[in-house]
Design an enzyme around this catalytic site. Structure first.
Site, mmCIF file in Angstrom:
data_model
loop_
_atom_site.group_PDB
_atom_site.id
_atom_site.type_symbol
_atom_site.label_atom_id
_atom_site.label_comp_id
_atom_site.label_asym_id
_atom_site.label_seq_id
_atom_site.Cartn_x
_atom_site.Cartn_y
_atom_site.Cartn_z
ATOM 1 N N CYS A 155 6.257 0.066 6.932
ATOM 2 C CA CYS A 155 7.276 0.631 6.045
ATOM 3 C C CYS A 155 8.495 -0.256 5.840
ATOM 4 C CB CYS A 155 7.725 1.991 6.565
ATOM 5 S SG CYS A 155 6.358 3.086 6.959
ATOM 6 N N HIS A 280 15.656 6.557 5.608
ATOM 7 C CA HIS A 280 14.193 6.403 5.603
ATOM 8 C C HIS A 280 13.562 7.776 5.442
ATOM 9 C CE1 HIS A 280 10.464 4.333 6.127
ATOM 10 N NE2 HIS A 280 10.150 5.003 7.222
ATOM 11 N N HIS A 314 6.479 8.700 0.104
ATOM 12 C CA HIS A 314 6.637 7.515 0.953
ATOM 13 C C HIS A 314 5.728 6.432 0.392
ATOM 14 C CE1 HIS A 314 7.103 4.773 4.093
ATOM 15 N NE2 HIS A 314 7.133 5.578 5.142
#
Length: 390
Positions: A155, A280, A314
């Site tokens: 990520c 995040h 995401h």
């Protein structure tokens, strides 16, 4: 100093900056929808999709043909004229292409395996799923001959492309860099997250008490970085690694906080100088708790913050780039409004509210903004972007 000359983004918010800006302001996400074709048990779940036709990969690059590279090409073509105005000023050997990805052409590899099991012929080539394919493809497509490589650190992949480019620019090795990331929906990571019990079947609810996991999305974002003065500036960055666990973040958020502090120090800013932090905020129990602990250590409740993954999903290796693009959209807006989590206050933990979590859309001053991304393996990265004052 490193400046952002221009940027492009495509995700579930829209297929270009204009659409993404409009939908971000309205808190809408046209591409966020339910699908039954991605989970092995065909259960319905929500995903952030980039709908519509994508450009074909030219035949000369057939060995790198993938949906990932098609999405990347679409992202570039949306701002091609602006990018080319800047790129033509530089020696092609001094322009780098540094991209983040985690899926690359894994969907094509998935189809190839299914075809083989069913005895069908396939024209699949291994280079289609190679992790360096997006950077090599875009560099070749643009006839560039500078460094071209991909970063794949889950990520934080595309967040770290900014850091790598800044170091190369500051060292004088390159004069310009195209950075960013791209990832597309693929069954392997989606079912992997589902096996970890980390996938939400509904649209994710970052930081809410009843959050149940992540919503996965696809997207791409590109940025043109140079040392010449531009409208936006990469003010600071920080990266740390806590090595705590293969998938779980360190609960106290200590190393995540260290990445934010490093970015602030490099930018020569104090916490109160930041106007907004894009979190995040995946919607998993462990990530959100860890990040709130980190935010309390750095910002207390003095800076508004929120996650936008309830709008984009995401986007995995592209998350850092897509969320950096959201900062750029806000910083170039006449009257920017902080994206809210969009839920009632009662759905959130008291400790989260104390960190400045934004529940309702709030007008924002054009102070510098930070974006955080935290990855499997304890990899942490933060960027600070602001309006250029040079």
């Amino acid at each position: 100093m490193i400046f952002v000359q221009d940027f492009s983004v495509i995700c579930s918010l829209g297929k270009n900056k204009i659409e993404a800006r409009k939908n971000l302001n309205n808190g809408a996400s046209p591409g966020l929808r339910a699908r039954t074709d991605l989970l092995l048990d065909q259960e319905e779940a929500y995903f952030g999709c980039c709908d519509g036709d994508l450009p074909e990969i030219p035949e000369v690059f057939s060995e790198m043909k993938s949906r990932n590279n098609q999405l990347l090409l679409s992202c570039y073509l949306a701002e091609r004229e602006n990018f080319q105005k800047v790129l033509k000023q530089y020696d092609p050997s001094k322009v780098a292409v540094i991209l983040g990805t985690s899926t690359s052409g894994s969907s094509e590899a998935d189809k190839y395996i299914r075809d083989c099991l069913e005895g069908e012929l396939s024209d699949f080539q291994g280079t289609q799923q190679e992790l360096g394919s997006p950077a090599l493809f875009l560099s070749s497509y643009l006839n560039l001959s500078g460094p071209a490589f991909c970063i794949s650190t889950a990520c934080t992949s595309s967040t770290r492309t900014f850091i790598s480019a800044a170091k190369l620019l500051n060292a004088g090795i390159i004069d310009a860099a195209i950075v960013g990331g791209v990832d597309t929906l693929a069954r392997m990571p989606i079912n992997g997250f589902n096996a970890l019990k980390a996938l939400s079947l509904q649209v994710c609810r970052p930081f809410a008490n009843d959050r149940s996991g992540i919503t996965i999305g696809e997207g791409a974002a590109l940025f043109l970085l140079t040392r010449e003065i531009g409208p936006l500036q990469l003010l600071g960055f920080g990266e740390t690694s806590d090595g705590h666990h293969m998938t779980a973040p360190r609960a106290d958020g200590l190393c995540a906080a260290a990445a934010m502090k490093e970015a602030l120090e490099r930018a020569r800013l104090k916490p109160e100088n930041i106007g907004y932090v894009n979190l995040h905020g995946t919607g998993t129990q462990l990530n959100d708790t860890s990040e709130m602990n980190a935010m309390q250590q750095v910002f207390a409740d003095k800076v508004p913050c929120s996650s936008t993954k309830n709008l984009t999903g995401h986007t995995l290796g592209a998350a850092g780039a897509v969320e950096a693009a959201i900062l750029c959209l806000l910083l170039t807006e006449e009257a920017p409004s902080i994206p809210a989590q969009g839920e009632a206050l009662s759905n959130y933990q008291p400790s989260d509210i104390k960190t400045g979590l934004v529940i309702d859309a709030t007008l924002l001053s054009k102070k510098p903004m930070m974006t955080n991304n935290f990855a499997f393996g304890g990899n942490n990265a933060s960027l600070i972007i602001g309006v250029s004052n040079a």
